[in-house]
Design an enzyme around this catalytic site. Structure first.
Site, mmCIF file in Angstrom:
data_model
loop_
_atom_site.group_PDB
_atom_site.id
_atom_site.type_symbol
_atom_site.label_atom_id
_atom_site.label_comp_id
_atom_site.label_asym_id
_atom_site.label_seq_id
_atom_site.Cartn_x
_atom_site.Cartn_y
_atom_site.Cartn_z
ATOM 1 N N HIS A 50 0.840 -1.206 0.000
ATOM 2 C CA HIS A 50 0.000 0.000 0.000
ATOM 3 C C HIS A 50 0.871 1.250 0.000
ATOM 4 O O HIS A 50 1.806 1.367 0.787
ATOM 5 C CB HIS A 50 -0.910 0.018 1.235
ATOM 6 C CG HIS A 50 -2.139 -0.819 1.069
ATOM 7 N ND1 HIS A 50 -3.280 -0.657 1.829
ATOM 8 C CD2 HIS A 50 -2.418 -1.829 0.198
ATOM 9 C CE1 HIS A 50 -4.197 -1.530 1.455
ATOM 10 N NE2 HIS A 50 -3.693 -2.266 0.475
ATOM 11 N N TYR A 107 -9.215 5.119 8.454
ATOM 12 C CA TYR A 107 -9.413 5.288 9.896
ATOM 13 C C TYR A 107 -10.368 6.473 10.062
ATOM 14 O O TYR A 107 -10.036 7.581 9.629
ATOM 15 C CB TYR A 107 -8.107 5.639 10.613
ATOM 16 C CG TYR A 107 -7.032 4.574 10.595
ATOM 17 C CD1 TYR A 107 -6.217 4.386 9.483
ATOM 18 C CD2 TYR A 107 -6.807 3.780 11.712
ATOM 19 C CE1 TYR A 107 -5.203 3.425 9.481
ATOM 20 C CE2 TYR A 107 -5.792 2.822 11.725
ATOM 21 C CZ TYR A 107 -5.002 2.643 10.605
ATOM 22 O OH TYR A 107 -3.995 1.698 10.608
ATOM 23 N N PRO A 109 -4.091 -0.748 18.871
ATOM 24 C CA PRO A 109 -3.838 -1.147 17.480
ATOM 25 C C PRO A 109 -3.926 -0.013 16.452
ATOM 26 O O PRO A 109 -3.625 -0.235 15.277
ATOM 27 C CB PRO A 109 -4.920 -2.204 17.210
ATOM 28 C CG PRO A 109 -5.958 -1.995 18.256
ATOM 29 C CD PRO A 109 -5.301 -1.362 19.430
ATOM 30 N N LYS A 143 1.153 -1.183 15.118
ATOM 31 C CA LYS A 143 2.559 -1.304 15.505
ATOM 32 C C LYS A 143 2.933 -2.575 16.279
ATOM 33 O O LYS A 143 4.122 -2.895 16.401
ATOM 34 C CB LYS A 143 2.954 -0.102 16.393
ATOM 35 C CG LYS A 143 3.009 1.204 15.664
ATOM 36 C CD LYS A 143 4.303 1.325 14.882
ATOM 37 C CE LYS A 143 4.279 2.417 13.866
ATOM 38 N NZ LYS A 143 4.112 1.984 12.498
ATOM 39 N N TYR A 150 4.095 5.819 10.587
ATOM 40 C CA TYR A 150 3.230 4.709 10.188
ATOM 41 C C TYR A 150 4.015 3.648 9.415
ATOM 42 O O TYR A 150 3.852 2.440 9.637
ATOM 43 C CB TYR A 150 2.068 5.234 9.328
ATOM 44 C CG TYR A 150 0.943 4.237 9.139
ATOM 45 C CD1 TYR A 150 -0.043 4.075 10.110
ATOM 46 C CD2 TYR A 150 0.870 3.444 7.994
ATOM 47 C CE1 TYR A 150 -1.065 3.158 9.950
ATOM 48 C CE2 TYR A 150 -0.151 2.521 7.825
ATOM 49 C CZ TYR A 150 -1.117 2.387 8.806
ATOM 50 O OH TYR A 150 -2.126 1.468 8.649
HETATM 51 P P1 RFL Z 1 1.665 -13.249 20.828
HETATM 52 O O1 RFL Z 1 1.240 -13.216 19.394
HETATM 53 O O2 RFL Z 1 0.659 -12.973 21.865
HETATM 54 O O3 RFL Z 1 2.362 -14.646 21.084
HETATM 55 C C1 RFL Z 1 2.714 -15.073 22.370
HETATM 56 C C2 RFL Z 1 2.704 -16.567 22.400
HETATM 57 O O4 RFL Z 1 3.084 -17.001 23.718
HETATM 58 C C3 RFL Z 1 2.243 -18.072 24.087
HETATM 59 N N1 RFL Z 1 2.167 -18.202 25.544
HETATM 60 C C4 RFL Z 1 2.784 -19.163 26.234
HETATM 61 N N2 RFL Z 1 3.611 -20.150 25.841
HETATM 62 C C5 RFL Z 1 4.071 -20.987 26.784
HETATM 63 N N3 RFL Z 1 3.715 -20.902 28.094
HETATM 64 C C6 RFL Z 1 2.884 -19.947 28.524
HETATM 65 N N4 RFL Z 1 2.512 -19.882 29.797
HETATM 66 C C7 RFL Z 1 2.394 -19.008 27.583
HETATM 67 N N5 RFL Z 1 1.572 -17.940 27.651
HETATM 68 C C8 RFL Z 1 1.454 -17.470 26.419
HETATM 69 C C9 RFL Z 1 0.895 -17.714 23.469
HETATM 70 O O5 RFL Z 1 0.056 -18.852 23.329
HETATM 71 C C10 RFL Z 1 1.327 -17.131 22.148
HETATM 72 O O6 RFL Z 1 1.373 -18.089 21.123
HETATM 73 O O7 RFL Z 1 2.863 -12.199 21.076
HETATM 74 P P2 RFL Z 1 4.068 -11.769 20.103
HETATM 75 O O8 RFL Z 1 4.704 -12.956 19.454
HETATM 76 O O9 RFL Z 1 4.865 -10.823 20.913
HETATM 77 O O10 RFL Z 1 3.378 -10.972 18.904
HETATM 78 C C11 RFL Z 1 2.732 -9.749 19.121
HETATM 79 C C12 RFL Z 1 1.540 -9.587 18.169
HETATM 80 O O11 RFL Z 1 0.744 -10.736 18.231
HETATM 81 C C13 RFL Z 1 0.701 -8.354 18.509
HETATM 82 O O12 RFL Z 1 1.524 -7.273 18.905
HETATM 83 C C14 RFL Z 1 -0.148 -7.882 17.308
HETATM 84 O O13 RFL Z 1 -1.110 -8.840 16.993
HETATM 85 C C15 RFL Z 1 -0.828 -6.547 17.608
HETATM 86 N N6 RFL Z 1 -1.720 -6.107 16.547
HETATM 87 C C16 RFL Z 1 -1.233 -5.483 15.404
HETATM 88 N N7 RFL Z 1 0.095 -5.360 15.221
HETATM 89 C C17 RFL Z 1 0.593 -4.808 14.061
HETATM 90 O O14 RFL Z 1 1.820 -4.685 13.929
HETATM 91 N N8 RFL Z 1 -0.238 -4.386 13.042
HETATM 92 C C18 RFL Z 1 -1.590 -4.484 13.149
HETATM 93 O O15 RFL Z 1 -2.278 -4.150 12.180
HETATM 94 C C19 RFL Z 1 -2.137 -5.023 14.368
HETATM 95 N N9 RFL Z 1 -3.465 -5.171 14.531
HETATM 96 C C20 RFL Z 1 -3.108 -6.264 16.688
HETATM 97 C C21 RFL Z 1 -3.949 -5.776 15.658
HETATM 98 C C22 RFL Z 1 -3.650 -6.906 17.795
HETATM 99 C C23 RFL Z 1 -5.007 -7.061 17.909
HETATM 100 N N10 RFL Z 1 -5.496 -7.757 19.041
HETATM 101 C C24 RFL Z 1 -6.447 -8.765 18.997
HETATM 102 C C25 RFL Z 1 -4.813 -7.595 20.308
HETATM 103 C C26 RFL Z 1 -5.323 -5.903 15.742
HETATM 104 C C27 RFL Z 1 -5.857 -6.526 16.886
HETATM 105 C C28 RFL Z 1 -7.352 -6.584 16.956
HETATM 106 C C1 PHB Z 2 -6.039 -4.981 10.577
HETATM 107 O O1 PHB Z 2 -6.177 -5.096 9.344
HETATM 108 O O2 PHB Z 2 -6.329 -5.893 11.360
HETATM 109 C C2 PHB Z 2 -5.521 -3.705 11.123
HETATM 110 C C3 PHB Z 2 -5.057 -2.734 10.262
HETATM 111 C C4 PHB Z 2 -4.589 -1.532 10.770
HETATM 112 C C5 PHB Z 2 -4.589 -1.317 12.130
HETATM 113 C C6 PHB Z 2 -5.034 -2.305 12.998
HETATM 114 C C7 PHB Z 2 -5.510 -3.501 12.496
HETATM 115 O O3 PHB Z 2 -4.139 -0.137 12.610
#
Ligand code: RFL
Ligand code: PHB
Length: 389
Positions: free
Chosen positions: A72, A200, A292, A296, A384
């Site tokens: 994008h 957004y 989110p 990041k 961004y």
């Molecule tokens: P994770 O993905 O939470 O993985 C951690 C892993 O550790 C395991 N775990 C354990 N394992 C062993 N023993 C235990 N006791 C444990 N407890 C936990 C878990 O099962 C899991 O598999 O962390 P990690 O690897 O640091 O990754 C971080 C990302 O997942 C997170 O920051 C992003 O998803 C955030 N996020 C976004 N980030 C972006 O860069 N761009 C985005 O567009 C974006 N959109 C989002 C998001 C997060 C969202 N939610 C649901 C919080 C949108 C949403 C809605």
């Molecule tokens: C997504 O597509 O899940 C998404 C995109 C941008 C954001 C957060 C989540 O800032």
């Protein structure tokens, strides 16, 4: 069992770190509580910075991302009247990549066996021991049997609720936290996106985000009070709310369809300092959470593990102790910049329950300033797309 680095958590941070270490011949084992299928069922991030796409390329795991991902050039802020386009490509010379966290995780998981990366799934009762010395170990239960892994270092990549951060004594660690009064209700549906770039929106009724996973799969969010229950939101109710908040133009191009995933994620800003103690290092959501709005979270996990793998490779290959000693300071400098950006975009694009007319006028003024100032747009665009490592 014995290894050089025990990694707790097989989310993106743990798997990326494991691959980076294995690529340099360093022994490591990843220990994960959940099953692989469970992890792939979590719908999370969608937008990747250059730091993250570069990491996948460095691992030679970027082929599917480049084939199926959507580069994008820009994104849009909607203020109820107009779309303010932030032309990332023109302003920074870079792009972001729309490619789901699920897909990144799948690519990392699929490549693990052929790259010699051992991942132990379904590990219960994971616990860290002796992190203050130079012979820490991890215990867990697998198939009813207690297991022990001895290592030189432990890397806590176990997300916000994992045991690693908790292993750092309260006298050493300091949490910084801000909890927001709303969450994001997300919906995933197999319908074409309403716009070719993300929108957004800050509307009188609240925040909305139009995003996507592919030309045929859309991801939308609206903000809702934290007290809201997902069962009270039928698909129709969400589509109606999205159509209102995103505005008539987007609504006219919005295709409705049945949700294939629907969930509410709370919004939080959180940083834990320091990101290391003794022989334990924290990376990704284990050390910090961003709301989110700036996209990041996953990208910060990628920058953390880039720094951390460099430090560990220096330690094992060149006996360089400065890299590991300086990891937390280096990682936190970038973490706080992303925290600031995510917080400020969240403040700009959401209606906070305690905000009055003054705060609203400030939002309107800031959006008008962004619309009219290239300097303001450059600042948003460079944050961004991702600040340099
Ligand atoms: P994770 O993905 O939470 O993985 C951690 C892993 O550790 C395991 N775990 C354990 N394992 C062993 N023993 C235990 N006791 C444990 N407890 C936990 C878990 O099962 C899991 O598999 O962390 P990690 O690897 O640091 O990754 C971080 C990302 O997942 C997170 O920051 C992003 O998803 C955030 N996020 C976004 N980030 C972006 O860069 N761009 C985005 O567009 C974006 N959109 C989002 C998001 C997060 C969202 N939610 C649901 C919080 C949108 C949403 C809605
Ligand atoms: C997504 O597509 O899940 C998404 C995109 C941008 C954001 C957060 C989540 O800032």
């Amino acid at each position: 069992m014995k290894t050089q680095v025990a990694i707790i958590g097989a989310g993106p941070a743990g798997l990326m770190l494991g691959h980076l270490l294995r690529a340099e011949g360093i022994d490591c084992i990843v220990i994960e509580r959940a099953s692989g299928d469970y992890i792939l069922g979590r719908i999370r991030a969608g937008v990747l910075e250059r730091v993250t796409t570069d990491l996948m390329d460095r691992l030679d795991l970027g082929a599917r991302m480049h084939k199926e991902g959507l580069p994008h050039d820009g994104f849009n802020l909607a203020d109820g009247e107009r779309l303010i386009r932030i032309d990332i490509a023109a302003l920074t010379g870079k792009q972001v990549m729309v490619y789901g966290q699920t897909e990144i995780t799948r690519d990392l998981m699929d490549a693990a066996p052929s790259r010699g990366l051992e991942v132990i799934y379904d590990a219960d009762d994971v616990a860290l021991h002796d992190i203050e010395g130079d012979a820490p170990f991890v215990t867990f239960t697998k198939d009813g049997k207690e297991q022990r892994i001895d290592a030189r270092f432990i890397c806590g990549c176990d997300g916000f609720h994992g045991p690693s951060r908790q292993a750092i004594p309260a006298s050493v660690g300091k949490p910084f936290e801000l909890v927001y009064p709303f969450g994001w209700l997300g919906i995933l549906a197999d319908v074409p996106p309403c716009n070719h770039e993300l929108i957004y929106a800050n509307h009188d009724r609240g925040f909305a985000l139009a995003s996507m996973r592919s030309p045929t799969r859309s991801r939308y969010y609206i903000d809702v009070p934290v007290t809201e229950k997902v069962e009270d939101w039928s698909d129709d109710r969400i589509w109606d709310e999205l159509a209102t908040r995103l505005g008539p133009d987007a609504a006219a191009h919005m295709t409705r369809g049945p949700s294939i995933e629907k969930s509410i994620a709370p919004l939080r800003s959180f940083v834990f300092e320091p990101m290391q103690h003794g022989s334990l290092f924290l990376a990704g959501d284990a050390a910090h959470i961003v709301p989110p709005t700036g996209a990041k979270g996953l990208n910060l996990a990628a920058s953390d593990v880039t720094y951390l793998s460099d430090a560990l490779i220096g330690y094992f290959k060149r006996n360089d102790r400065d890299g590991v000693a300086g990891y937390s300071t280096k990682a936190l400098a970038r973490v706080w910049k992303s925290e600031r950006f995510s917080w400020s975009l969240t403040k700009l694009m959401h209606r906070f329950p305690n905000d009055g007319p003054f705060e609203r006028r400030v939002q309107v003024a800031e959006l008008a300033y962004i619309a009219s100032s290239e300097a303001a747009q450059i600042s948003i665009a460079e944050n961004y797309v991702g600040l340099p490592l």
